[in-house]
Design a protein around this motif. Structure first.
Motif, PDB file in Angstrom:
ATOM      1  N   ARG A   5       0.864  -1.176   0.000  1.00 20.10           N
ATOM      2  CA  ARG A   5       0.000   0.000   0.000  1.00 20.10           C
ATOM      3  C   ARG A   5       0.905   1.232   0.000  1.00 20.10           C
ATOM      4  N   TYR A   6       0.570   2.215  -0.802  1.00 23.52           N
ATOM      5  CA  TYR A   6       1.438   3.385  -0.943  1.00 23.52           C
ATOM      6  C   TYR A   6       0.607   4.659  -0.860  1.00 23.52           C
ATOM      7  N   GLY A   7       1.292   5.759  -0.517  1.00 24.73           N
ATOM      8  CA  GLY A   7       0.614   7.048  -0.457  1.00 24.73           C
ATOM      9  C   GLY A   7       0.647   7.642   0.939  1.00 24.73           C
ATOM     10  N   PRO A   8       0.047   8.804   1.126  1.00 26.89           N
ATOM     11  CA  PRO A   8       0.083   9.492   2.420  1.00 26.89           C
ATOM     12  C   PRO A   8      -0.714   8.744   3.482  1.00 26.89           C
ATOM     13  N   ILE A   9      -0.402   9.048   4.720  1.00 25.20           N
ATOM     14  CA  ILE A   9      -1.090   8.406   5.841  1.00 25.20           C
ATOM     15  C   ILE A   9      -2.590   8.671   5.749  1.00 25.20           C
ATOM     16  N   GLY A  10      -3.363   7.599   5.790  1.00 25.20           N
ATOM     17  CA  GLY A  10      -4.808   7.705   5.683  1.00 25.20           C
ATOM     18  C   GLY A  10      -5.325   7.734   4.257  1.00 25.20           C
ATOM     19  N   GLY A  11      -4.419   7.850   3.293  1.00 24.19           N
ATOM     20  CA  GLY A  11      -4.831   7.888   1.886  1.00 24.19           C
ATOM     21  C   GLY A  11      -4.101   6.862   1.050  1.00 24.19           C
ATOM     22  N   LYS A  13      -3.086   3.645  -1.176  1.00 27.65           N
ATOM     23  CA  LYS A  13      -3.701   2.954  -2.301  1.00 27.65           C
ATOM     24  C   LYS A  13      -3.034   1.595  -2.487  1.00 27.65           C
ATOM     25  N   PRO A  14      -3.727   0.650  -3.126  1.00 30.74           N
ATOM     26  CA  PRO A  14      -3.154  -0.688  -3.298  1.00 30.74           C
ATOM     27  C   PRO A  14      -2.175  -0.737  -4.466  1.00 30.74           C
ATOM     28  N   GLY A  15      -1.129  -1.530  -4.293  1.00 27.66           N
ATOM     29  CA  GLY A  15      -0.155  -1.709  -5.355  1.00 27.66           C
ATOM     30  C   GLY A  15       0.520  -3.055  -5.243  1.00 27.66           C
ATOM     31  N   CYS A  16       1.408  -3.312  -6.174  1.00 26.61           N
ATOM     32  CA  CYS A  16       2.210  -4.524  -6.130  1.00 26.61           C
ATOM     33  C   CYS A  16       3.564  -4.220  -6.746  1.00 26.61           C
ATOM     34  N   GLY A  21      10.919  -4.598 -10.125  1.00 28.69           N
ATOM     35  CA  GLY A  21      10.988  -3.813  -8.902  1.00 28.69           C
ATOM     36  C   GLY A  21      10.187  -2.534  -8.933  1.00 28.69           C
ATOM     37  N   ASN A  22       9.380  -2.329  -9.969  1.00 27.65           N
ATOM     38  CA  ASN A  22       8.509  -1.156 -10.030  1.00 27.65           C
ATOM     39  C   ASN A  22       7.246  -1.381  -9.208  1.00 27.65           C
ATOM     40  N   ILE A  23       6.761  -0.318  -8.590  1.00 31.21           N
ATOM     41  CA  ILE A  23       5.464  -0.371  -7.924  1.00 31.21           C
ATOM     42  C   ILE A  23       4.387  -0.116  -8.978  1.00 31.21           C
ATOM     43  N   ARG A  24       3.442  -1.022  -9.085  1.00 27.46           N
ATOM     44  CA  ARG A  24       2.324  -0.886 -10.022  1.00 27.46           C
ATOM     45  C   ARG A  24       1.043  -0.569  -9.249  1.00 27.46           C
ATOM     46  N   ASP A  25       0.281   0.369  -9.762  1.00 24.22           N
ATOM     47  CA  ASP A  25      -0.974   0.787  -9.138  1.00 24.22           C
ATOM     48  C   ASP A  25      -2.060  -0.249  -9.429  1.00 24.22           C
ATOM     49  N   ASP A  53       0.428  -3.413 -18.060  1.00 26.38           N
ATOM     50  CA  ASP A  53      -0.282  -2.216 -18.494  1.00 26.38           C
ATOM     51  C   ASP A  53      -0.714  -1.310 -17.341  1.00 26.38           C
ATOM     52  N   LEU A  54      -0.443  -1.738 -16.103  1.00 25.70           N
ATOM     53  CA  LEU A  54      -0.861  -0.934 -14.955  1.00 25.70           C
ATOM     54  C   LEU A  54       0.112   0.227 -14.745  1.00 25.70           C
ATOM     55  N   PRO A  55      -0.379   1.378 -14.253  1.00 23.08           N
ATOM     56  CA  PRO A  55       0.490   2.546 -14.069  1.00 23.08           C
ATOM     57  C   PRO A  55       1.632   2.266 -13.088  1.00 23.08           C
ATOM     58  N   ILE A  56       2.798   2.840 -13.379  1.00 25.17           N
ATOM     59  CA  ILE A  56       3.948   2.752 -12.473  1.00 25.17           C
ATOM     60  C   ILE A  56       3.906   3.927 -11.505  1.00 25.17           C
ATOM     61  N   VAL A  57       4.137   3.635 -10.236  1.00 24.27           N
ATOM     62  CA  VAL A  57       4.087   4.645  -9.177  1.00 24.27           C
ATOM     63  C   VAL A  57       5.491   5.227  -8.979  1.00 24.27           C
ATOM     64  N   ASP A  58       5.561   6.504  -8.680  1.00 22.59           N
ATOM     65  CA  ASP A  58       6.834   7.167  -8.379  1.00 22.59           C
ATOM     66  C   ASP A  58       7.544   6.394  -7.272  1.00 22.59           C
ATOM     67  N   PRO A  59       8.790   5.969  -7.521  1.00 21.33           N
ATOM     68  CA  PRO A  59       9.490   5.151  -6.519  1.00 21.33           C
ATOM     69  C   PRO A  59       9.759   5.878  -5.206  1.00 21.33           C
ATOM     70  N   GLY A  60       9.653   7.198  -5.197  1.00 18.76           N
ATOM     71  CA  GLY A  60       9.859   7.943  -3.964  1.00 18.76           C
ATOM     72  C   GLY A  60       8.618   8.070  -3.101  1.00 18.76           C
ATOM     73  N   THR A  61       7.528   7.470  -3.532  1.00 14.66           N
ATOM     74  CA  THR A  61       6.266   7.558  -2.792  1.00 14.66           C
ATOM     75  C   THR A  61       6.357   6.800  -1.468  1.00 14.66           C
ATOM     76  N   ARG A  62       5.748   7.378  -0.432  1.00  9.72           N
ATOM     77  CA  ARG A  62       5.723   6.704   0.872  1.00  9.72           C
ATOM     78  C   ARG A  62       5.048   5.342   0.764  1.00  9.72           C
TER      79      ARG A  62
END
Length: 279
Positions: A5-11, A13-16, A21-25, A53-62
């Motif tokens: 799960r990635y993103g700000p505290i309380g917000g 989102k699911p990923g894998c 080694g990329n985070i996919r949304d 085909d799933l979006p790649i998440v910024d690797p610096g994301t919490r």
């Protein structure tokens, strides 16, 4: 697979994590990883999807805790033989069970917050279990079939509150950010043998814990079977399975965390955590 799960505290989102080694949304496939969705069946269905085909998440994301809105956070005490010896305790004849408040759960790299008045805040690297099916009165032979996956946990503990203040351990285990979980929920097919994983923890670059789950007194399957005889374990329930030797309480002289310390820990194949201690 490795779910997260990635993103700000309380917000969050699911990923894998994909094979590069990329985070996919995973937001197009599932709303979040919570007790309603962290089931063996749901995770198996996600694993069948083409992730390319799933979006790649910024690797610096919490990175957040790998399970959201957990209902129960259980733990096993004194479950490593050498840890029992370093704390001058006999090996227990049955698993020592306690709970951590779910309000202590945080992301794997969020800070460790020293509680007011803390003098003995300690570290504990642990293998975590995430339950994936309702589980009641199961045998040891079938217990692993009820596991959604495994994760890395730091069972942060205030020893004065836990041991010197009387009553049960929960009050020394439950302060805010005393439960870093993740970064990943690793499914059982990828995690390998849970009784043959290396656990490590360092403080300010000095390795203080370096052991293996092979030293467990009660292995994972026995813990699940034993607990299921007293309570119904449910999807999304988290179980910390105990820590090996090398905790601050067991060192000579004893050593506890202070503001500015940096704690780094990992369980083999399940990912690493890094926490800075703050007041």
């Amino acid at each position: 697979m490795k779910f997260l799960r990635y993103g700000p505290i309380g917000g969050e989102k699911p990923g894998c994590l994909d094979q590069e080694g990329n985070i996919r949304d995973l937001g197009a496939l599932i709303a979040d990883f919570t007790p309603e969705t962290v089931t063996c069946e749901q995770l198996a269905a996600l694993a069948d999807h083409d992730l390319s085909d799933l979006p790649i998440v910024d690797p610096g994301t919490r990175i957040g805790p790998c399970v959201g809105a957990a209902r129960n956070f259980y733990a096993v005490g004194l479950n490593y033989a050498r840890h029992a010896r370093e704390t001058n305790n006999p090996e227990p004849r049955e698993p020592v069970l306690f709970s951590k408040s779910t309000s202590c759960i945080c992301g794997p790299n969020d800070p460790i917050i020293l509680p007011r008045g803390s003098v003995k805040t300690d570290w504990e690297v642990e293998l975590g279990i995430i339950i994936g099916r309702p589980c009641s009165y199961v045998s040891k032979d079938e217990a692993l079939d009820y596991v959604a996956g495994f994760c890395t946990i730091n069972d942060v503990s205030e020893r004065a509150y836990q041991i010197e203040r009387g009553g049960q351990w929960i009050k020394g285990k439950s302060a805010p950010n005393f439960g870093p979980i993740g970064p990943w929920l690793v499914t059982t097919d990828e995690a390998g043998d849970p009784q043959n994983l290396t656990l490590k923890l360092s403080v300010n670059g000095e390795t203080v814990q370096n052991s293996s789950t092979a030293d467990m007194i009660f292995p994972v399957a026995e813990i699940i079977s034993y607990m299921s005889g007293f309570m119904r374990l449910m999807p999304g329930d988290i179980i910390a399975t105990g820590t090996p030797e090398g905790v601050g309480m067991g060192l000579t002289p004893q050593r506890f965390l202070r503001a500015g310390d940096v704690v780094e820990l990992s369980v083999e194949g399940l990912g690493s955590q890094r926490q800075t201690v703050i007041s």
